[in-house]
Design an enzyme around this catalytic site. Structure first.
Site, PDB file in Angstrom:
ATOM      1  N   LYS A 195      17.478  35.431  33.375  1.00 34.16           N
ATOM      2  CA  LYS A 195      16.432  36.264  32.510  1.00 34.16           C
ATOM      3  C   LYS A 195      15.071  35.719  32.637  1.00 34.16           C
ATOM      4  O   LYS A 195      14.862  34.685  32.403  1.00 34.16           O
ATOM      5  CB  LYS A 195      16.716  36.707  31.224  1.00 34.16           C
ATOM      6  CG  LYS A 195      15.405  37.376  30.379  1.00 34.16           C
ATOM      7  CD  LYS A 195      16.014  38.004  29.280  1.00 34.16           C
ATOM      8  CE  LYS A 195      16.613  39.192  29.415  1.00 34.16           C
ATOM      9  NZ  LYS A 195      16.582  40.169  28.468  1.00 34.16           N
TER      10      LYS A 195
ATOM     11  N   VAL B  94      16.644  40.798  34.541  1.00 32.04           N
ATOM     12  CA  VAL B  94      17.766  39.869  34.625  1.00 32.04           C
ATOM     13  C   VAL B  94      18.102  40.035  36.073  1.00 32.04           C
ATOM     14  O   VAL B  94      18.260  41.002  36.549  1.00 32.04           O
ATOM     15  CB  VAL B  94      18.629  40.282  33.843  1.00 32.04           C
ATOM     16  CG1 VAL B  94      19.790  39.413  33.705  1.00 32.04           C
ATOM     17  CG2 VAL B  94      18.227  40.349  32.142  1.00 32.04           C
TER      18      VAL B  94
ATOM     19  N   LEU C 218      19.920  42.669  37.767  1.00 31.08           N
ATOM     20  CA  LEU C 218      20.898  43.512  36.995  1.00 31.08           C
ATOM     21  C   LEU C 218      20.439  44.469  36.170  1.00 31.08           C
ATOM     22  O   LEU C 218      21.054  45.421  35.772  1.00 31.08           O
ATOM     23  CB  LEU C 218      21.627  42.203  36.290  1.00 31.08           C
ATOM     24  CG  LEU C 218      22.406  41.309  37.153  1.00 31.08           C
ATOM     25  CD1 LEU C 218      23.051  40.123  36.579  1.00 31.08           C
ATOM     26  CD2 LEU C 218      23.523  42.060  37.908  1.00 31.08           C
ATOM     27  N   GLY C 219      19.087  44.174  35.512  1.00 30.38           N
ATOM     28  CA  GLY C 219      18.585  45.127  34.682  1.00 30.38           C
ATOM     29  C   GLY C 219      17.234  44.474  34.009  1.00 30.38           C
ATOM     30  O   GLY C 219      16.637  43.537  34.618  1.00 30.38           O
ATOM     31  N   ARG C 220      16.471  45.651  33.466  1.00 28.70           N
ATOM     32  CA  ARG C 220      15.189  45.102  33.069  1.00 28.70           C
ATOM     33  C   ARG C 220      14.707  45.887  31.774  1.00 28.70           C
ATOM     34  O   ARG C 220      15.242  46.815  31.364  1.00 28.70           O
ATOM     35  CB  ARG C 220      14.048  45.547  34.048  1.00 28.70           C
ATOM     36  CG  ARG C 220      12.805  45.345  33.844  1.00 28.70           C
ATOM     37  CD  ARG C 220      11.901  45.912  34.966  1.00 28.70           C
ATOM     38  NE  ARG C 220      11.941  45.225  36.299  1.00 28.70           N
ATOM     39  CZ  ARG C 220      11.265  44.159  36.612  1.00 28.70           C
ATOM     40  NH1 ARG C 220      10.595  43.883  35.832  1.00 28.70           N
ATOM     41  NH2 ARG C 220      11.543  43.619  37.861  1.00 28.70           N
ATOM     42  N   GLY C 221      14.477  44.906  30.770  1.00 30.48           N
ATOM     43  CA  GLY C 221      13.988  45.386  29.306  1.00 30.48           C
ATOM     44  C   GLY C 221      12.519  44.940  28.992  1.00 30.48           C
ATOM     45  O   GLY C 221      11.769  44.406  29.892  1.00 30.48           O
TER      46      GLY C 221
ATOM     47  N   ASP D  93      17.133  43.624  17.812  1.00 26.62           N
ATOM     48  CA  ASP D  93      17.082  44.614  19.006  1.00 26.62           C
ATOM     49  C   ASP D  93      18.412  45.084  19.387  1.00 26.62           C
ATOM     50  O   ASP D  93      19.008  44.926  20.486  1.00 26.62           O
ATOM     51  CB  ASP D  93      16.380  44.204  20.039  1.00 26.62           C
ATOM     52  CG  ASP D  93      16.105  45.391  20.991  1.00 26.62           C
ATOM     53  OD1 ASP D  93      16.168  46.495  20.402  1.00 26.62           O
ATOM     54  OD2 ASP D  93      15.739  45.154  21.934  1.00 26.62           O
TER      55      ASP D  93
ATOM     56  N   SER E 291      11.499  42.523  27.551  1.00 29.45           N
ATOM     57  CA  SER E 291      11.359  41.111  27.372  1.00 29.45           C
ATOM     58  C   SER E 291      11.444  40.326  28.718  1.00 29.45           C
ATOM     59  O   SER E 291      11.037  39.289  28.996  1.00 29.45           O
ATOM     60  CB  SER E 291      12.440  40.456  26.473  1.00 29.45           C
ATOM     61  OG  SER E 291      13.773  40.664  27.008  1.00 29.45           O
TER      62      SER E 291
END
Length: 728
Positions: free
Chosen positions: A453, A439, A431-434, A554, A436
């Site tokens: 996550k 996901v 779904l996404g990546r950051g 954040d 931390s």
């Protein structure tokens, strides 16, 4: 009441109606304690109506202000309770300052009773164990209105109904949220020396009111409701049970198997704050789980139908009733465990650590008392069961139907890595990546869709990680993403969140990049304001209301998720504690944060406070208004500098200083084509500017931001500016 939290002196204070249209209450020294918002209006007179409503009228008898719009703890007949109004109880029977209990419409349009105390917030009416429809309510309505009529019927748009036992015309009535958290309908009986008599109340069982006896306290019936402290605890303040009970021992995590034992409290429950719950559990396995868990303060074991074990991280909302078919087991040092089983005492508290002879004498006393209470309890249970049998038979419901024990955090638990691998189909759909971690979307065995996550660079061990996530699991707010559980297995550290359908704010807010006009209608003004307000409420909860003071560190559009109704939900709160700072490849700063949203105190090495989130929120708020990135930075003279935000602030301040009428239109996203609320936009820009002040002491708190936004929440007008656009 005009001044419940700041009483004036009995002599020298006065109420005045000024020529400018303002009614004002001043203290003996002339200081203003309260005033109406009617300055500059054509107020001609003040009048107290027979309904109890105090009104200010103009020369044409039009009402310009009325006290019915500002209830305290009471509603009178014909006085409306609507969306942005609520009743707040008094602190005590003779203390009129604001208390901890509220009656209000929740975000799902359901009328609820809420305990919002110094340590916890908890909904307790209607029954939180049931769904909206099981409670006889509905949330399929767009209005939030409740009223007490002249017949003695209190009803609301969600089908709430309280009916006075003396229903009929000609009787004076009031609906009051009392200091003990119960909502009661009173009737004035002239036949009984003019006293107020309770003619209906909700909830029916006083001990079901949350927060009544504070932390570690237990509510029980003697037969009147009363608070007591269990074994090993003593009352903190006999004059204020909201402060609960304090332990007579120092909790320790060292060798708990040898140092701890349990005291049984039959027919006693502590609602909420479950570390975990295990179905089909044996008593010994439940006991062992609590004994070996540092965070476990007690466990509740129930044998209704299927044996169930509930591990408790905190002891709130305790109550004792013969109808509750379960037992609470308090974990105490062995020096305090002098008896195998104890019941709730009749007095206000129980001091443990007495001699064996004294324990034996007290045990004998409790045997007699318990026998008496049990006899009453049997009759109560039989009558209760008979009533429910008749009700189920009438509605043709299955006789085996049970309420079940479900708390806000009852489904929070520890998952195995194999479970999450299966749920995500081997982490297939990202779904996404950051900074931390990544996901992934998954589906649990109970068909819940979740976001998983995978955290990277986690330095905590099993016990420390458990302590952190159990804290975040107790954080509960409509504008925060709900955490369902975690995994801590070997080197794997994963968090399981609710899945939020519409993804992150940045994907919608910045959709117009590249001349893509789809976002003009997709992110209309109403949605933008809703997102701004909801995000502020979530941060205010983290900073001021939740059990543990949490600084997000954040805040940015990527961490603000939108559900199917575009209600914002802040994600990744608490990861500042879980993520390794400054690790290889980390996109975060020395502590945590994203460039462009970080306040200047990061670079100045100042202590990090909640004002760092206020700065980040201010950037996000201005981006919501403007519709594009203001957090982008460019390299100037070999140093990184946030250029867009500085240019934006300089342009706004110049226009405001020169009193240019078009400054608001110039600041709003052109994709809206002038379709926005002018007052809301002006308020949002001004709040945003104050939030990003380089001097953090000048930034507002998130509570103050919420209040400022709420003041213009009721303004429905969308202003159309054709200054730059021709009609299409």
């Amino acid at each position: 009441m005009a001044n419940r939290d700041r009483p004036v002196h009995s002599r020298g204070s006065r109420v005045s109606l000024h020529r400018d249209g303002t009614m004002e209450l001043t203290d003996f020294d002339g200081s203003t304690v309260w005033s109406t918002n009617t300055t500059g209006t054509m107020v001609n007179k003040a009048e107290l109506l027979d309904t109890g409503n105090l009104v200010l009228r103009d020369q044409d008898d039009k009402i310009l202000w009325q006290s019915f719009d500002f209830p305290t703890d009471t509603l009178l007949p014909s006085q409306l309770l609507t969306k942005n109004k609520k009743l707040i109880s008094s602190m005590g029977n003779t203390t009129y300052t604001s208390g901890y209990f509220s009656l209000l419409f929740d975000n799902d349009n359901v009328l609820r009773l809420l305990y919002d105390g110094p340590e916890i917030s908890s909904l307790y009416w209607p029954n939180p164990d049931k769904t909206v429809f099981q409670n006889g309510r509905t949330n399929y309505n767009s209005s939030r209105t409740a009223v007490l009529d002249e017949m003695g019927i209190f009803s609301s748009s969600d089908r709430t109904k309280l009916v006075a036992t003396d229903m009929g015309l000609g009787i004076k009535r009031r609906l009051t949220l009392d200091y003990d958290g119960n909502l009661r309908l009173y009737s004035l009986r002239e036949s009984s020396n003019g006293s107020w008599v309770i003619s209906s109340q909700a909830p029916q069982q006083q001990c079901k009111v949350h927060g009544l006896c504070g932390r570690n306290g237990i509510c029980h019936y003697t037969p009147e409701p009363k608070c007591s402290c269990p074994a090993g605890y003593n009352v903190s303040d006999p004059s204020n049970w909201n402060k609960g009970c304090k332990p007579l021992f120092n909790p320790t995590c060292c060798d708990q198997t040898q140092a701890s034992g349990f005291v049984a409290l039959p027919h006693t429950d502590f609602y909420g704050y479950d570390l975990d719950y295990i179905q089909s559990s044996t008593f010994e396995s439940c006991k062992s789980l609590c004994l070996n868990n540092c965070s476990c303060e007690a466990f509740v074991y129930r044998l209704t139908g299927e044996a169930t074990c509930y591990l408790k991280s905190d002891l709130f909302n305790g109550y004792h009733a013969p109808s509750f078919l379960g037992t609470a087991y308090l974990k105490l040092p062995r020096s305090f465990v002098t008896v195998e089983t104890m019941d709730i005492p009749k007095g206000s508290d129980l001091i443990c650590g007495f001699s064996k002879a004294e324990a034996k004498r007290r045990r004998t006393e409790w045997i007699y008392l318990y026998s008496f209470v049990s006899a009453i309890g049997v009759v109560e249970v039989l009558l209760f069961a008979l009533g429910w049998w008749c009700l189920f038979r009438r509605h043709r419901m299955p006789p085996s139907m049970e309420d079940g024990y479900r708390t806000i955090s009852s489904r929070f638990r520890k998952f195995t890595y194999a479970e999450l691998k299966k749920a995500t189909n081997t982490f297939k759909e990202e779904l996404g990546r950051g900074g931390s971690g990544a996901v992934y979307k998954g589906t649990l065995d109970d068909n819940r869709v979740v976001a998983v996550k995978k955290l990277g660079d986690i330095i905590q061990g099993e016990e420390e990680f458990w302590a952190e996530v159990s804290t975040f699991a107790r954080v509960n707010h409509i504008n925060l993403v709900r955490m369902w559980g975690f995994c801590s297995e070997k080197t794997h550290r994963l968090l399981i969140y609710q899945y939020v359908e519409n993804g992150s704010l940045d994907k919608h807010l910045f959709i117009n990049a590249g001349n893509n006009k789809r976002g003009a209608s997709f992110m209309n003004w109403a949605r933008r304001f809703k997102i701004a307000l909801g995000t502020a409420k979530g941060l205010a909860y983290l900073h001021h209301e939740c059990l543990e003071w949490v600084i997000h560190c954040d805040v940015k559009p990527e961490n603000i998720l939108l559900d199917s109704d575009f209600e914002p939900k802040i994600s990744d709160f608490g990861l500042a504690k879980l993520s390794q700072r400054g690790g290889p490849g980390s996109k975060f700063s020395r502590v945590r944060g994203t460039k462009g949203y970080m306040g200047p105190e990061w670079a100045l090495n100042l202590p990090i406070t909640a004002k760092i989130d206020v700065y980040s929120y201010g950037v996000v708020l201005l981006e919501i208004v403007k519709g594009n990135r203001l957090s982008d930075f460019v390299v100037m003279d070999g140093q990184e500098e946030v250029a867009k935000l500085k240019n934006f602030l300089a342009a706004v301040k110049t226009k405001i200083e020169h009193e240019e009428d078009s400054w608001v239109e110039d600041m709003v996203d052109p994709a809206l084509k002038g379709q926005f609320n002018w007052n809301q936009a002006m308020t949002m820009v001004k709040i945003g500017i104050s939030c990003v002040d380089e001097d953090r002491s000048k930034r507002p708190t998130m509570d103050a931001v919420v209040q400022a936004l709420l003041e213009c929440d009721d303004d429905p007008n969308i202003y159309t500016s054709n200054m730059f656009y021709d009609a299409e």
